[in-house]
Design a protein around this motif. Structure first.
Motif, mmCIF file in Angstrom:
data_model
loop_
_atom_site.group_PDB
_atom_site.id
_atom_site.type_symbol
_atom_site.label_atom_id
_atom_site.label_comp_id
_atom_site.label_asym_id
_atom_site.label_seq_id
_atom_site.Cartn_x
_atom_site.Cartn_y
_atom_site.Cartn_z
ATOM 1 N N UNK A 2 6.071 86.585 3.577
ATOM 2 C CA UNK A 2 6.936 87.637 4.112
ATOM 3 C C UNK A 2 6.095 88.875 4.377
ATOM 4 N N UNK A 3 6.484 89.611 5.408
ATOM 5 C CA UNK A 3 5.727 90.781 5.845
ATOM 6 C C UNK A 3 6.650 91.983 5.976
ATOM 7 N N UNK A 4 6.092 93.156 5.642
ATOM 8 C CA UNK A 4 6.755 94.431 5.889
ATOM 9 C C UNK A 4 5.758 95.273 6.663
ATOM 10 N N UNK A 5 6.111 95.661 7.885
ATOM 11 C CA UNK A 5 5.222 96.447 8.735
ATOM 12 C C UNK A 5 5.836 97.809 8.957
ATOM 13 N N UNK A 6 5.030 98.844 8.829
ATOM 14 C CA UNK A 6 5.511 100.197 9.075
ATOM 15 C C UNK A 6 4.432 101.016 9.764
ATOM 16 N N UNK A 7 4.886 101.985 10.532
ATOM 17 C CA UNK A 7 3.992 102.947 11.173
ATOM 18 C C UNK A 7 4.266 104.291 10.517
ATOM 19 N N UNK A 8 3.204 104.906 10.013
ATOM 20 C CA UNK A 8 3.306 106.187 9.302
ATOM 21 C C UNK A 8 2.706 107.274 10.181
ATOM 22 N N UNK A 9 3.460 108.344 10.400
ATOM 23 C CA UNK A 9 3.012 109.442 11.247
ATOM 24 C C UNK A 9 1.998 110.343 10.564
ATOM 25 N N UNK A 10 1.578 111.361 11.271
ATOM 26 C CA UNK A 10 0.551 112.274 10.762
ATOM 27 C C UNK A 10 1.062 113.155 9.630
ATOM 28 N N UNK A 11 2.357 113.248 9.469
ATOM 29 C CA UNK A 11 2.949 114.021 8.376
ATOM 30 C C UNK A 11 3.433 113.103 7.258
ATOM 31 N N UNK A 12 2.882 111.881 7.200
ATOM 32 C CA UNK A 12 3.253 110.852 6.226
ATOM 33 C C UNK A 12 4.740 110.498 6.295
ATOM 34 N N UNK A 13 5.298 110.569 7.484
ATOM 35 C CA UNK A 13 6.692 110.194 7.697
ATOM 36 C C UNK A 13 6.748 108.830 8.384
ATOM 37 N N UNK A 14 7.698 107.985 7.986
ATOM 38 C CA UNK A 14 7.803 106.672 8.639
ATOM 39 C C UNK A 14 8.342 106.819 10.060
ATOM 40 N N UNK A 15 7.640 106.195 11.017
ATOM 41 C CA UNK A 15 8.057 106.238 12.410
ATOM 42 C C UNK A 15 8.704 104.928 12.852
ATOM 43 N N UNK A 16 8.358 103.838 12.168
ATOM 44 C CA UNK A 16 8.865 102.518 12.556
ATOM 45 C C UNK A 16 8.749 101.604 11.351
ATOM 46 N N UNK A 17 9.748 100.731 11.163
ATOM 47 C CA UNK A 17 9.721 99.749 10.082
ATOM 48 C C UNK A 17 10.244 98.419 10.600
ATOM 49 N N UNK A 18 9.662 97.344 10.108
ATOM 50 C CA UNK A 18 10.120 96.015 10.477
ATOM 51 C C UNK A 18 9.734 95.024 9.385
ATOM 52 N N UNK A 19 10.609 94.064 9.122
ATOM 53 C CA UNK A 19 10.285 92.982 8.198
ATOM 54 C C UNK A 19 10.420 91.669 8.954
ATOM 55 N N UNK A 20 9.542 90.751 8.640
ATOM 56 C CA UNK A 20 9.574 89.439 9.274
ATOM 57 C C UNK A 20 8.847 88.458 8.390
ATOM 58 N N UNK A 21 9.003 87.200 8.700
ATOM 59 C CA UNK A 21 8.365 86.137 7.937
ATOM 60 C C UNK A 21 7.415 85.348 8.810
ATOM 61 N N UNK A 22 6.789 84.355 8.217
ATOM 62 C CA UNK A 22 5.860 83.498 8.931
ATOM 63 C C UNK A 22 6.608 82.679 9.970
ATOM 64 N N UNK A 23 6.027 82.572 11.151
ATOM 65 C CA UNK A 23 6.627 81.782 12.225
ATOM 66 C C UNK A 23 5.799 80.562 12.580
ATOM 67 N N UNK A 24 4.744 80.316 11.825
ATOM 68 C CA UNK A 24 3.879 79.174 12.120
ATOM 69 C C UNK A 24 4.623 77.873 11.877
ATOM 70 N N UNK A 25 4.344 76.839 12.685
ATOM 71 C CA UNK A 25 5.025 75.550 12.496
ATOM 72 C C UNK A 25 4.801 74.985 11.089
ATOM 73 N N UNK A 26 5.876 74.574 10.467
ATOM 74 C CA UNK A 26 5.809 73.990 9.137
ATOM 75 C C UNK A 26 5.705 75.002 8.008
ATOM 76 N N UNK A 27 5.594 76.302 8.337
ATOM 77 C CA UNK A 27 5.412 77.297 7.292
ATOM 78 C C UNK A 27 6.599 78.239 7.147
#
Length: 176
Positions: A2-27
């Motif tokens: 499982x993955x959690x991806x975020x983009x942090x701005x220059x003021x240490x503020x979150x600009x974008x967040x997304x969670x997703x899992x593995x999409x590889x075949x069989x995984x």
């Protein structure tokens, strides 16, 4: 994985967040399997790693900083843009083994992680995983540049574009 991806701005503020899992075949099917308490803890863990990112960014000329921190079963990778915006990716090989509220428990053994299979996503410390994360971050960076070049985008404001979210999801499916 499982993955959690975020983009942090220059003021240490979150600009974008997304969670997703593995999409590889069989995984996996692309769905994140974080436990209930992980939603807030993932944000906390990533923001705690910002201090390490700020230390490492001055020791290298590369934008991709590789793995900068680990906490329990989580691995945090970072990418710095030219404008000091940080892309942070938290990887968790098996969220069901991560007990955020129980710090006395030992982390899962490598043997239990090896039982998950020899696929790319099963080993967050392998060189293949580093290359996959580098490719993911590079593709997200290209999408980010297109997003911030929009004349209607305000610097350090939250990214709400469904096109950008779709490009991040497509990159995650391709690389992770």
């Amino acid at each position: 994985m499982s993955y959690y991806f975020t983009i942090i701005g220059t003021k240490d503020n979150p600009l974008f967040e997304s969670t997703f899992g593995t999409s590889k075949p069989g995984a996996g099917d692309g769905t994140a399997r974080f436990r209930d308490e992980a939603a807030q803890m993932n944000q906390f863990i990533v923001h705690a790693a910002l201090d390490l990112v700020e230390e490492v960014q001055w020791t290298t000329k590369d934008l991709y900083l590789k793995k900068v921190d680990t906490f329990q079963n989580n691995h945090i990778h970072a990418y710095i843009t030219g404008g000091n915006v940080k892309f942070m990716l938290l990887m968790n090989a098996d969220p069901s083994l991560t007990a955020y509220s129980n710090y006395a428990s030992p982390p899962p053994s490598r043997a239990s992680m090896a039982k998950q299979g020899g696929l790319l996503a099963a080993n967050p410390t392998s060189p293949q995983t580093e290359e996959a994360v580098r490719g993911f971050m590079g593709e997200v960076y290209e999408a980010w540049l297109k997003c911030i070049m929009n004349p209607f985008y305000d610097v350090n404001s939250e990214v709400t574009s469904p096109v950008f979210r779709g490009r991040v999801s497509a990159a995650a499916k391709r690389y992770l």
